[in-house]
Write a protein that holds these residues in place. Structure first.
Motif, PDB file in Angstrom:
ATOM      1  N   TRP A 154      56.180  29.971 -11.122  1.00  0.00           N
ATOM      2  CA  TRP A 154      57.533  30.519 -10.908  1.00  0.00           C
ATOM      3  C   TRP A 154      57.494  31.697  -9.947  1.00  0.00           C
ATOM      4  O   TRP A 154      58.262  31.744  -8.979  1.00  0.00           O
ATOM      5  CB  TRP A 154      58.124  30.938 -12.249  1.00  0.00           C
ATOM      6  CG  TRP A 154      59.547  31.414 -12.194  1.00  0.00           C
ATOM      7  CD1 TRP A 154      60.669  30.660 -12.348  1.00  0.00           C
ATOM      8  CD2 TRP A 154      59.995  32.764 -11.973  1.00  0.00           C
ATOM      9  NE1 TRP A 154      61.795  31.445 -12.241  1.00  0.00           N
ATOM     10  CE2 TRP A 154      61.415  32.741 -12.011  1.00  0.00           C
ATOM     11  CE3 TRP A 154      59.350  33.975 -11.748  1.00  0.00           C
ATOM     12  CZ2 TRP A 154      62.181  33.890 -11.834  1.00  0.00           C
ATOM     13  CZ3 TRP A 154      60.116  35.123 -11.567  1.00  0.00           C
ATOM     14  CH2 TRP A 154      61.511  35.078 -11.608  1.00  0.00           C
ATOM     15  N   ARG A 212      73.888  41.022  -8.115  1.00  0.00           N
ATOM     16  CA  ARG A 212      74.485  39.774  -7.625  1.00  0.00           C
ATOM     17  C   ARG A 212      75.920  39.698  -8.098  1.00  0.00           C
ATOM     18  O   ARG A 212      76.192  39.704  -9.307  1.00  0.00           O
ATOM     19  CB  ARG A 212      73.689  38.569  -8.125  1.00  0.00           C
ATOM     20  CG  ARG A 212      74.181  37.231  -7.581  1.00  0.00           C
ATOM     21  CD  ARG A 212      73.448  36.097  -8.270  1.00  0.00           C
ATOM     22  NE  ARG A 212      73.844  34.791  -7.785  1.00  0.00           N
ATOM     23  CZ  ARG A 212      74.921  34.121  -8.210  1.00  0.00           C
ATOM     24  NH1 ARG A 212      75.719  34.675  -9.115  1.00  0.00           N
ATOM     25  NH2 ARG A 212      75.194  32.911  -7.735  1.00  0.00           N
ATOM     26  N   GLU A 261      67.942  31.943  -5.353  1.00  0.00           N
ATOM     27  CA  GLU A 261      68.380  33.338  -5.435  1.00  0.00           C
ATOM     28  C   GLU A 261      67.383  34.248  -4.720  1.00  0.00           C
ATOM     29  O   GLU A 261      67.767  35.218  -4.056  1.00  0.00           O
ATOM     30  CB  GLU A 261      68.538  33.762  -6.897  1.00  0.00           C
ATOM     31  CG  GLU A 261      69.621  33.029  -7.655  1.00  0.00           C
ATOM     32  CD  GLU A 261      71.023  33.340  -7.146  1.00  0.00           C
ATOM     33  OE1 GLU A 261      71.171  34.239  -6.293  1.00  0.00           O
ATOM     34  OE2 GLU A 261      71.975  32.663  -7.596  1.00  0.00           O
ATOM     35  N   ALA A 262      66.102  33.957  -4.868  1.00  0.00           N
ATOM     36  CA  ALA A 262      65.087  34.771  -4.196  1.00  0.00           C
ATOM     37  C   ALA A 262      65.245  34.698  -2.682  1.00  0.00           C
ATOM     38  O   ALA A 262      65.100  35.696  -1.976  1.00  0.00           O
ATOM     39  CB  ALA A 262      63.689  34.317  -4.613  1.00  0.00           C
ATOM     40  N   GLY A 275      69.461  41.921 -10.757  1.00  0.00           N
ATOM     41  CA  GLY A 275      68.511  40.857 -10.482  1.00  0.00           C
ATOM     42  C   GLY A 275      67.517  40.624 -11.592  1.00  0.00           C
ATOM     43  O   GLY A 275      67.096  39.488 -11.840  1.00  0.00           O
ATOM     44  N   LEU A 295      69.248  38.678 -14.377  1.00  0.00           N
ATOM     45  CA  LEU A 295      69.502  37.315 -13.918  1.00  0.00           C
ATOM     46  C   LEU A 295      68.218  36.497 -13.890  1.00  0.00           C
ATOM     47  O   LEU A 295      68.191  35.339 -14.331  1.00  0.00           O
ATOM     48  CB  LEU A 295      70.147  37.348 -12.533  1.00  0.00           C
ATOM     49  CG  LEU A 295      70.581  36.000 -11.957  1.00  0.00           C
ATOM     50  CD1 LEU A 295      71.650  35.370 -12.833  1.00  0.00           C
ATOM     51  CD2 LEU A 295      71.087  36.179 -10.528  1.00  0.00           C
ATOM     52  N   ALA A 296      67.141  37.090 -13.403  1.00  0.00           N
ATOM     53  CA  ALA A 296      65.869  36.372 -13.347  1.00  0.00           C
ATOM     54  C   ALA A 296      65.388  36.000 -14.750  1.00  0.00           C
ATOM     55  O   ALA A 296      64.943  34.865 -14.986  1.00  0.00           O
ATOM     56  CB  ALA A 296      64.822  37.215 -12.625  1.00  0.00           C
ATOM     57  N   GLU A 298      67.454  33.120 -16.126  1.00  0.00           N
ATOM     58  CA  GLU A 298      67.084  31.823 -15.556  1.00  0.00           C
ATOM     59  C   GLU A 298      65.732  31.357 -16.086  1.00  0.00           C
ATOM     60  O   GLU A 298      65.526  30.160 -16.334  1.00  0.00           O
ATOM     61  CB  GLU A 298      67.067  31.915 -14.030  1.00  0.00           C
ATOM     62  CG  GLU A 298      68.425  32.233 -13.416  1.00  0.00           C
ATOM     63  CD  GLU A 298      69.485  31.226 -13.821  1.00  0.00           C
ATOM     64  OE1 GLU A 298      69.347  30.044 -13.475  1.00  0.00           O
ATOM     65  OE2 GLU A 298      70.447  31.627 -14.514  1.00  0.00           O
ATOM     66  N   GLU A 352      65.183  27.523 -15.608  1.00  0.00           N
ATOM     67  CA  GLU A 352      65.763  27.245 -14.297  1.00  0.00           C
ATOM     68  C   GLU A 352      64.945  27.903 -13.189  1.00  0.00           C
ATOM     69  O   GLU A 352      64.350  28.957 -13.371  1.00  0.00           O
ATOM     70  CB  GLU A 352      67.205  27.759 -14.237  1.00  0.00           C
ATOM     71  CG  GLU A 352      68.139  27.098 -15.229  1.00  0.00           C
ATOM     72  CD  GLU A 352      68.437  25.660 -14.869  1.00  0.00           C
ATOM     73  OE1 GLU A 352      68.270  25.301 -13.680  1.00  0.00           O
ATOM     74  OE2 GLU A 352      68.815  24.882 -15.773  1.00  0.00           O
ATOM     75  N   ASP A 353      64.961  27.286 -12.045  1.00  0.00           N
ATOM     76  CA  ASP A 353      64.273  27.833 -10.888  1.00  0.00           C
ATOM     77  C   ASP A 353      65.092  28.982 -10.295  1.00  0.00           C
ATOM     78  O   ASP A 353      66.325  28.977 -10.358  1.00  0.00           O
ATOM     79  CB  ASP A 353      64.061  26.739  -9.839  1.00  0.00           C
ATOM     80  CG  ASP A 353      63.110  27.178  -8.737  1.00  0.00           C
ATOM     81  OD1 ASP A 353      61.908  27.275  -9.010  1.00  0.00           O
ATOM     82  OD2 ASP A 353      63.597  27.432  -7.621  1.00  0.00           O
ATOM     83  N   PHE A 354      64.404  29.951  -9.711  1.00  0.00           N
ATOM     84  CA  PHE A 354      65.066  31.130  -9.152  1.00  0.00           C
ATOM     85  C   PHE A 354      64.875  31.208  -7.642  1.00  0.00           C
ATOM     86  O   PHE A 354      65.237  32.193  -7.011  1.00  0.00           O
ATOM     87  CB  PHE A 354      64.489  32.387  -9.830  1.00  0.00           C
ATOM     88  CG  PHE A 354      65.322  33.624  -9.680  1.00  0.00           C
ATOM     89  CD1 PHE A 354      66.547  33.751 -10.306  1.00  0.00           C
ATOM     90  CD2 PHE A 354      64.863  34.691  -8.913  1.00  0.00           C
ATOM     91  CE1 PHE A 354      67.309  34.901 -10.176  1.00  0.00           C
ATOM     92  CE2 PHE A 354      65.612  35.850  -8.772  1.00  0.00           C
ATOM     93  CZ  PHE A 354      66.844  35.957  -9.406  1.00  0.00           C
ATOM     94  N   CYS A 365      59.079  32.093  -6.065  1.00  0.00           N
ATOM     95  CA  CYS A 365      60.017  33.167  -5.733  1.00  0.00           C
ATOM     96  C   CYS A 365      59.504  33.988  -4.560  1.00  0.00           C
ATOM     97  O   CYS A 365      60.274  34.341  -3.652  1.00  0.00           O
ATOM     98  CB  CYS A 365      60.239  34.073  -6.939  1.00  0.00           C
ATOM     99  SG  CYS A 365      61.231  33.338  -8.258  1.00  0.00           S
TER     100      CYS A 365
END
Length: 459
Positions: free
Chosen positions: A393, A340, A250-251, A233, A236-237, A240, A245-247, A397
């Motif tokens: 951000w 993930r 995923e959150a 995670g 990946l965060a 992004e 990009e918005d997370f 999340c």
């Protein structure tokens, strides 16, 4: 594979002593940084590969001596010591040193987990359920391990060591070990019995029963399926964030996964109701940790009263008759403890808890919000690690994660702001001490949260 415990353990450890004093404190997983190592005492020593002119392998459990701790009270570490006459260039990062005298005189010793041949010895022992000296290699019923899987060490910084076998299994070897039931094995086994697919089920595990400690059992490692193609995670965060990009989606999914694990744990293991008497020790522990942290990190001093108010507000609620449910939880949940899969499914890993805390404390039932607070703090860390992050951000999340959690449990953690603030404050205080000791450049991240938590009412 030899089944002989080397008879000259004191002589072996004495010959390794000066090398280990230099090498051990440099390791990422060494917990006693800042205090010199003055010696070692053996807990157990087992020869896994006899010297055959090329490679030897010794498994050691050693207890460090670090004043002012009394003799015999130091931390116990698991070491796998490889032995060669000369180290090939590919193993240069594993070097411990050259032994001048003793049983291994003239040989080079190194961290054997870097050596695929030595790492494969462990998998074969697990596959065959071997019993070698004090070591017990055990396998879950019905779980099979194919032989011939190539080993590779994961070199990312962590508090333990992990070896991947052929993209099929991952073996997590605990470095600092204590006797007793380890939650990193206990909880995944319990979740496997519940059929919870969010946590990889243990395939096999390694224990030690030292002859000098009758009745004591140390969990040394756990073998689980390797989630091929999964991304943690944290990575990946940050990816992004770097792309702008918005997370939040995923959150939200991660909040659902956390809730599924919590509900399965509540079914699998006992829960308790915390009233004033049950909550008091938890609040006292938070208050004591804050006092110790202020002494260790003077930058906390201006915030001490405000931070303590988060704990007294919780104690006041308990005194008024409020109760909470406590259960077994992850104990150290953050983005780096989540994987993930390419399918989009999230899994939770590493249930050891915060290694610096006593084992008995890590196994206590806690309000699930403890894990939630850890994840909320992790979003904050991710946001601060990317200077170009879009404003808000972390807030998005945090909100999405809590909403996802509520979709499974029916309860949004934000509806109990006093409890959430207390646990997030406790986590931030822990982070301040950790960063001050290990990563001073990161200290502004938890200090920013400390400022927010100390100067505002729970919202």
């Amino acid at each position: 594979m030899a089944e002989t415990v080397t008879p000259s353990t004191p002589a072996l450890l004495a010959s390794l002593d000066p090398l280990l004093r230099e090498w051990l404190p440099r390791q990422r997983w060494f917990a006693g940084k800042g205090r010199p190592v003055t010696g070692f005492s053996p807990v157990a020593e087992t020869e896994l590969l006899p010297p055959d002119g090329r490679v030897g392998l010794h498994h050691l459990l050693v207890r460090t001596e670090q004043p002012p701790a009394p003799a015999g009270a130091g931390d116990c570490y698991q070491l796998l010591i490889g032995v060669r006459e000369a180290l090939p260039p590919r193993l240069a990062p594993a070097l411990i040193g050259h032994v001048p005298d003793g049983p291994l005189a003239g040989h080079t010793v190194y961290d054997a987990l870097y050596d695929p041949r030595s790492a494969e010895v462990l998998l074969e022992a697990l596959r065959t359920r071997a019993r070698i000296g004090s070591l017990r290699f055990e396998r879950a019923p019905g779980r099979e391990i194919r032989d011939g899987l190539a080993a590779r060490l994961l070199t990312a910084e962590q508090s333990n060591s992990s070896v991947v076998y052929g993209d099929t299994f991952i073996l997590k070897l605990l470095r600092r070990v204590v006797p007793g039931v380890n939650p990193d094995l206990e909880i995944p086994l319990a979740l496997a019995r519940e059929g919870c697919a969010r946590v990889p089920a243990p395939t096999a595990w390694l224990r030690a029963e030292p002859a000098g400690e009758p009745g004591a059992s140390y969990v040394l490692g756990v073998l689980q399926p390797f989630l091929r193609g999964a991304t943690d995670g944290w990575e990946l965060a940050l990816r992004e964030l770097a792309k702008g990009e918005d997370f939040a989606a995923e959150a939200r999914a991660l909040g659902r996964a956390t809730a599924e694990v919590h509900t399965a744990l509540a079914r699998a293991l006992p829960t308790v109701t915390l009233g004033h008497g049950g909550l008091e020790p938890l609040v006292d522990g938070m208050t004591e940790r804050l006092a110790a942290a202020v002494q260790a990190v003077p930058a906390l001093r201006p915030y001490e009263d405000g931070l303590r108010s988060a704990y007294t507000a919780l104690a006041d609620l308990a005194a008024e008759g409020r109760t909470w449910t406590a259960q077994r939880v992850h104990g150290d949940l953050h983005l780096g403890q989540c994987l993930r899969a390419p399918s989009g499914e999230w899994s939770l890993i590493d249930f050891e808890g915060e290694p610096a805390r006593p084992l008995a404390e890590r196994r206590l039932p806690q309000p699930p919000v403890r894990d939630i607070a850890g994840m909320l703090r992790s979003f904050d860390y991710a946001a601060h690690s990317a200077p170009s992050a879009a404003s808000g951000w972390a807030d998005r999340c945090r909100a999405a994660y809590c909403s996802g959690y509520a979709e499974i449990t029916g309860t949004d953690p934000r509806t109990d702001p006093v409890l959430l603030r207390a646990y997030e404050t406790d986590k931030a205080v822990y982070e301040v001490v950790y960063e001050a000791r290990h990563r001073p450049d990161w200290l502004p991240v938890p200090l920013s949260a400390v400022h927010r938590l100390a100067t505002s009412d729970p919202i």
